[in-house]
Design an enzyme around this catalytic site. Sequence first.
Site, PDB file in Angstrom:
ATOM      1  CE1 TYR A  25      -3.190  -3.388   0.353  1.00 21.81           C
ATOM      2  CE2 TYR A  25      -2.057  -3.477   2.755  1.00 21.81           C
ATOM      3  CZ  TYR A  25      -2.233  -3.183   1.495  1.00 21.81           C
ATOM      4  OH  TYR A  25      -3.447  -4.859   1.836  1.00 21.81           O
ATOM      5  CE1 TYR A 153      -7.671  -5.717   2.406  1.00 19.74           C
ATOM      6  CE2 TYR A 153      -7.516  -7.302   4.227  1.00 19.74           C
ATOM      7  CZ  TYR A 153      -7.143  -7.070   2.797  1.00 19.74           C
ATOM      8  OH  TYR A 153      -5.572  -7.351   1.894  1.00 19.74           O
ATOM      9  CG  ASP A 254     -11.479 -13.340   6.086  1.00 20.74           C
ATOM     10  OD1 ASP A 254     -11.155 -14.502   6.734  1.00 20.74           O
ATOM     11  OD2 ASP A 254     -11.718 -13.096   5.197  1.00 20.74           O
ATOM     12  CE  LYS A 283      -4.121 -11.230   8.103  1.00 16.93           C
ATOM     13  NZ  LYS A 283      -2.688 -10.290   7.744  1.00 16.93           N
TER      14      LYS A 283
END
Length: 446
Positions: A25, A153, A254, A283
Amino acid sequence: MSTKNTQPTPTIDYDFDAKHIWHPYTSMTHALPTFGVVAAQDRQLTLEDGRTLIDGTSSWWACVHGYGHPYILQAMEKQLHQLSHVMFGGITHSPAIELSKKLINMTSDRLTKVFLADSGSIAVEVALKMALQYWQGQEQDQKQQILTVKNGYHGDTFAAMSVCDPQGGMHTMFGDSVTKQLFAPAPQTPFNAPLMDNDLSLIRQIIEQKHHTIAALIIEPIMQGAGGMRFYSAEYLSGLRALCDEFNILLILDEIATGFGRTGKLFAYEHANIEADILCLGKALTGGYVSLAATLCSDKVAQGISDSPAGVFMHGPTFMANPLACAAANASLDLIANNQWQTQVSAIETQLKLELSEAIHYPHVRDVRILGAVGVLEMDSSRNTAQLQQEFVDLGVWIRPFANVIYIMPAYNITPVELTQLTTAMKQVAANIKLSASEQSFISHG
């Protein structure tokens, strides 16, 4: 008389990095400053100039056991000498089988099939493809849309982008290139608060009107991560499960950010006592040591995919079920299975509440939110990430704010002293924030 410079010679080519290497980003022409890390151990990062920083983000929420954990390193080293990688097409191996057994045993009863992928975004891509292909097997090809909520997200790849917030999210610039999905308002009922009357009614209206074309509903359970570190009601989540059952819609959860203990439950869906049809994990799956993700689904979903015209699930990454990554994941899940995380996360939550609560009285702090091993200070407006990041480094901690949120998600084995250093830095930076020139101008001109 000159003073000899005793600092170590820099080993990182910052100039090359700035000119040629993209970071997440960031711009290649106006890049954010970077800090060179040369080592990491336990909860500390060592910079090339010799300074050490307490890591408050556990490397984007993944290194839940800290850095350099001997059990994970030993498992990886052993696997490295046996079988570091092999294609998964037509071949299987014990690390993948062992990992899949563990995932099936530790998740809910409904989830019996495991797809091992490379990253969280791909786990979401796989989940969405599973949902679409399932309905093909049910001869309901019209069910092509995905329903989700705003402030969500789910990753940076194209299908994952399509279910991220289309207005306030990070992917608005891709416009019509991204598939248009259905978005309901974000849940407004805070965690552990009575469910607001219209929270479920708004999403129910969409489902009543569109359920014939909706393949699945995807949501981050209990905590919306990159959408603002928002914690919402478990009752809302259980209401979504009921709506999916009523209107014949698959539920995708998610848990890439929330899985493996982060919110105080092994999986966040346990707060609502529900099950997913499809579950995404990543993760902390490997303890943050190497990239790996998993998508689990039910027998029903797997059968539907087998009944589709293709007859097989159409996905197969090159590094699917990488043995080295599976070995790291097996070691990480062994540590999780010891259940120390429960005591650790509970202690972190208690300390965060004790040490961060006072920040609600600071002039520019809008809200203080704490759940499990997550501590959040929501500011009244977006702040300069580079400036705040430098302030945190000067205070000996690694905390990376985004937008108007200052947060920490540390490793579970962080010491109380280290955690206090993080919370003290959060409060100091938040208390010293000044109004920007534009904000001052706005106030002075009414």
